[in-house]
Write a protein that holds these residues in place. Sequence first.
Motif, PDB file in Angstrom:
ATOM      1  N   PHE A 260      54.039 -16.643  26.404  1.00 56.74           N
ATOM      2  CA  PHE A 260      52.876 -16.982  25.579  1.00 56.74           C
ATOM      3  C   PHE A 260      52.501 -18.448  25.766  1.00 56.74           C
ATOM      4  CE2 PHE A 260      51.551 -19.004  21.540  1.00 56.74           C
ATOM      5  CZ  PHE A 260      50.249 -18.523  21.487  1.00 56.74           C
ATOM      6  N   HIS A 261      53.488 -19.336  25.737  1.00 53.23           N
ATOM      7  CA  HIS A 261      53.186 -20.766  25.886  1.00 53.23           C
ATOM      8  C   HIS A 261      52.725 -21.094  27.312  1.00 53.23           C
ATOM      9  CE1 HIS A 261      54.426 -21.730  21.867  1.00 53.23           C
ATOM     10  NE2 HIS A 261      55.599 -21.141  22.043  1.00 53.23           N
ATOM     11  N   GLU A 262      53.265 -20.405  28.300  1.00 56.42           N
ATOM     12  CA  GLU A 262      52.777 -20.575  29.673  1.00 56.42           C
ATOM     13  C   GLU A 262      51.331 -20.099  29.777  1.00 56.42           C
ATOM     14  OE1 GLU A 262      56.891 -19.973  32.241  1.00 56.42           O
ATOM     15  OE2 GLU A 262      55.785 -18.215  31.568  1.00 56.42           O
ATOM     16  N   PHE A 263      51.024 -19.000  29.100  1.00 55.49           N
ATOM     17  CA  PHE A 263      49.665 -18.471  29.062  1.00 55.49           C
ATOM     18  C   PHE A 263      48.695 -19.497  28.481  1.00 55.49           C
ATOM     19  CE2 PHE A 263      46.573 -16.541  26.092  1.00 55.49           C
ATOM     20  CZ  PHE A 263      45.752 -15.861  26.978  1.00 55.49           C
ATOM     21  N   CYS A 264      49.087 -20.124  27.369  1.00 52.90           N
ATOM     22  CA  CYS A 264      48.226 -21.132  26.742  1.00 52.90           C
ATOM     23  C   CYS A 264      47.942 -22.281  27.699  1.00 52.90           C
ATOM     24  CB  CYS A 264      48.871 -21.665  25.458  1.00 52.90           C
ATOM     25  SG  CYS A 264      48.942 -20.462  24.116  1.00 52.90           S
ATOM     26  N   GLN A 265      48.966 -22.700  28.449  1.00 51.75           N
ATOM     27  CA  GLN A 265      48.774 -23.794  29.401  1.00 51.75           C
ATOM     28  C   GLN A 265      47.846 -23.373  30.545  1.00 51.75           C
ATOM     29  OE1 GLN A 265      49.717 -27.101  29.143  1.00 51.75           O
ATOM     30  NE2 GLN A 265      50.052 -26.325  27.068  1.00 51.75           N
ATOM     31  N   TRP A 266      47.979 -22.149  30.979  1.00 54.23           N
ATOM     32  CA  TRP A 266      47.103 -21.637  32.045  1.00 54.23           C
ATOM     33  C   TRP A 266      45.651 -21.581  31.580  1.00 54.23           C
ATOM     34  CZ3 TRP A 266      45.278 -16.227  32.066  1.00 54.23           C
ATOM     35  CH2 TRP A 266      44.506 -15.933  33.201  1.00 54.23           C
ATOM     36  N   VAL A 267      45.430 -21.101  30.354  1.00 53.54           N
ATOM     37  CA  VAL A 267      44.069 -21.033  29.812  1.00 53.54           C
ATOM     38  C   VAL A 267      43.489 -22.435  29.669  1.00 53.54           C
ATOM     39  CG1 VAL A 267      42.653 -20.379  27.828  1.00 53.54           C
ATOM     40  CG2 VAL A 267      44.457 -18.838  28.634  1.00 53.54           C
ATOM     41  N   PHE A 268      44.284 -23.361  29.119  1.00 50.60           N
ATOM     42  CA  PHE A 268      43.812 -24.742  28.994  1.00 50.60           C
ATOM     43  C   PHE A 268      43.423 -25.296  30.352  1.00 50.60           C
ATOM     44  CE2 PHE A 268      44.642 -29.193  29.696  1.00 50.60           C
ATOM     45  CZ  PHE A 268      43.863 -29.796  28.728  1.00 50.60           C
TER      46      PHE A 268
ATOM     47  N   GLN B 254      47.516 -23.600  12.985  1.00 47.76           N
ATOM     48  CA  GLN B 254      47.932 -22.237  12.633  1.00 47.76           C
ATOM     49  C   GLN B 254      46.893 -21.209  13.079  1.00 47.76           C
ATOM     50  OE1 GLN B 254      48.866 -22.070   8.452  1.00 47.76           O
ATOM     51  NE2 GLN B 254      50.684 -23.364   8.650  1.00 47.76           N
ATOM     52  N   SER B 255      45.635 -21.514  12.823  1.00 48.17           N
ATOM     53  CA  SER B 255      44.580 -20.560  13.161  1.00 48.17           C
ATOM     54  C   SER B 255      44.370 -20.445  14.667  1.00 48.17           C
ATOM     55  CB  SER B 255      43.265 -20.958  12.475  1.00 48.17           C
ATOM     56  OG  SER B 255      43.405 -20.897  11.073  1.00 48.17           O
ATOM     57  N   LYS B 256      44.408 -21.581  15.367  1.00 42.30           N
ATOM     58  CA  LYS B 256      44.197 -21.562  16.813  1.00 42.30           C
ATOM     59  C   LYS B 256      45.314 -20.787  17.509  1.00 42.30           C
ATOM     60  CE  LYS B 256      41.339 -23.326  18.917  1.00 42.30           C
ATOM     61  NZ  LYS B 256      40.933 -24.410  19.785  1.00 42.30           N
ATOM     62  N   HIS B 257      46.560 -20.997  17.086  1.00 41.56           N
ATOM     63  CA  HIS B 257      47.665 -20.284  17.724  1.00 41.56           C
ATOM     64  C   HIS B 257      47.629 -18.787  17.409  1.00 41.56           C
ATOM     65  CE1 HIS B 257      49.391 -24.318  18.490  1.00 41.56           C
ATOM     66  NE2 HIS B 257      49.893 -23.704  19.534  1.00 41.56           N
ATOM     67  N   GLN B 258      47.171 -18.424  16.207  1.00 41.01           N
ATOM     68  CA  GLN B 258      47.018 -16.998  15.905  1.00 41.01           C
ATOM     69  C   GLN B 258      45.942 -16.388  16.805  1.00 41.01           C
ATOM     70  OE1 GLN B 258      48.884 -14.908  13.764  1.00 41.01           O
ATOM     71  NE2 GLN B 258      47.751 -13.503  15.072  1.00 41.01           N
ATOM     72  N   ALA B 259      44.839 -17.104  16.989  1.00 38.98           N
ATOM     73  CA  ALA B 259      43.768 -16.612  17.861  1.00 38.98           C
ATOM     74  C   ALA B 259      44.264 -16.479  19.300  1.00 38.98           C
ATOM     75  CB  ALA B 259      42.570 -17.557  17.792  1.00 38.98           C
ATOM     76  N   LEU B 260      45.062 -17.437  19.751  1.00 38.05           N
ATOM     77  CA  LEU B 260      45.579 -17.384  21.115  1.00 38.05           C
ATOM     78  C   LEU B 260      46.586 -16.249  21.288  1.00 38.05           C
ATOM     79  CD1 LEU B 260      45.932 -21.213  21.826  1.00 38.05           C
ATOM     80  CD2 LEU B 260      44.282 -19.626  22.846  1.00 38.05           C
ATOM     81  N   ARG B 261      47.289 -15.903  20.222  1.00 38.75           N
ATOM     82  CA  ARG B 261      48.193 -14.747  20.323  1.00 38.75           C
ATOM     83  C   ARG B 261      47.401 -13.447  20.451  1.00 38.75           C
ATOM     84  NH1 ARG B 261      53.489 -16.051  19.880  1.00 38.75           N
ATOM     85  NH2 ARG B 261      53.935 -18.118  18.981  1.00 38.75           N
ATOM     86  N   TYR B 262      46.248 -13.365  19.788  1.00 37.32           N
ATOM     87  CA  TYR B 262      45.362 -12.206  19.995  1.00 37.32           C
ATOM     88  C   TYR B 262      44.945 -12.140  21.468  1.00 37.32           C
ATOM     89  CZ  TYR B 262      44.695 -11.947  14.870  1.00 37.32           C
ATOM     90  OH  TYR B 262      44.873 -11.838  13.516  1.00 37.32           O
ATOM     91  N   ALA B 263      44.551 -13.296  22.023  1.00 33.24           N
ATOM     92  CA  ALA B 263      44.105 -13.340  23.418  1.00 33.24           C
ATOM     93  C   ALA B 263      45.251 -12.975  24.365  1.00 33.24           C
ATOM     94  CB  ALA B 263      43.568 -14.726  23.755  1.00 33.24           C
TER      95      ALA B 263
END
Length: 503
Positions: free
Chosen positions: A184-192, A106-115
């Motif tokens: 947003f989910h594509e963004f997370c994969q790109w960052v990873f 929950q916390s990590k996904h909230q932080a990633l939404r800020y990013a």
Amino acid sequence: MRKRQAGILLPVFSLPGPYGMGSLGSFAYQFIDALAQANQSIWQILPLCPPGYGGSPYSSQSAQAGNPLFIDLDNLMKRGWIEASQLQGLDWEAQSPYIDYEAVSQSKHQALRYAYATFCTHVSRDSFEQFRASNPWVRDYALFLALSHEFKHKPWQEWPKELSHREPQALARVTADLREEIEFHEFCQWVFETQWNELHDYATGKGIKILGDIPIYVSLDSADTWANPQLFQLGSDFYPEKVAGVPPDGFSATGQIWGNPLYDWPAHQRSDFSWWKERIGRQLQRVDILRIDHFRGLESYFAIPADATSAVAGTWEPGPGIDFFTALEKQLGTLPLVLEDLGYLTPAVEDLRNATGQPGIQLIQFAFDSREPADYWPHEIPKNSVVYTGTHDNDTLQGWFASLAPEDQELARIYCGASHTAIEDMPQCFIARAMTSVADTCIIPAADYLGLDSSARINTPGQMQGNWGWRLSQSDWNAYPWDEIAQLTAISGRAPGTHHTQH
């Protein structure tokens, strides 16, 4: 002649760190530095995919995606994508010795939404668009997650028919409606992917190879089954009549029902294993060596009726065999693999492993445990193999030895010449036996070098809860015996640049 080498098994999630679980941040870089200084050649990790139920990386919703929980938030703060104040109000359960996946997620996904919000307004999209264009799987995965969220995490088989059947007009409509959530989910994969590539490049520069892991199966509720139902044994309702598992063995008297959907191997053969070529080719871009989980399932797999309450009702069915490896090597070239050939082995499984020329796995624990009807004596370990004291599925050396029957303990002491050695010192004896064996590669789980008890066990097969949560404490991190590891590695001829000829 293969080079003798050594490494350490430590999941990324088991690294220390301030955000509730290990990440691709500073501790990962420090670990690589320490490995290099201690004469190690390999860092073995577990699968990098997003975890499934209970934190398991072996039942993922994607065969290709990276785990966004591994993203290093400090790196995003340095980039100015997240403010430190935004992280302070989030719950990381950072003081817990084990991972609280619900709190961290929950916390990590909230932080990633800020990013992501910062990215949308302040960051160039060139690299992101290039990532999307070169990774077509990411669109299906992101759409799957967006729809899963939209339908309150119901399995995709229970979505509206036009979406479960992937009707083009319906997909176009929801893709437009859910554009921001998808991106947003594509963004997370790109960052990873960006952070992982930087870490992998750093490891390469230090002479450390990453030994990755590919689960043989995916989750029933996954982007892969939704996008490619024809590749799995699914009925007209997209649910399986039979599921994956293993028969009774040393881990469980009634076997294990994993519940994963089984592959339709004839369908994969008709497509010349194109899905597998893409999957394994992608993983070999991420890592240097790849462990194939449950290798014996490629010779024959255990199929259990979906409504069974015990794996005893299962039957063995033929897998793709050598055709699988031939097709992959034709496209991908020589494959740097490790075959996880533990469990119920037959001459046909051993013949297949030998035909591939790839190394299998040898476990020191199994040699001295009368509960295991296996023959793993250290003096009989083959050269073309990877020897472990135990894997992520085994107890720690300390916990395992304490659980042995007295006669097994006595046998191990005699074999190791350790008749007067205290129980807490026995792990060092077994590590020495593994390191000085003739096996080309030796991998030691991180907890065993510290002599930790069963509280440091990573996974107990057949047990649904309490797994995948162990982390190195800060005190264990500070006390890690790197100098002794460096010496043992050099003595056993496994340090980079040393070559001890086997007679």
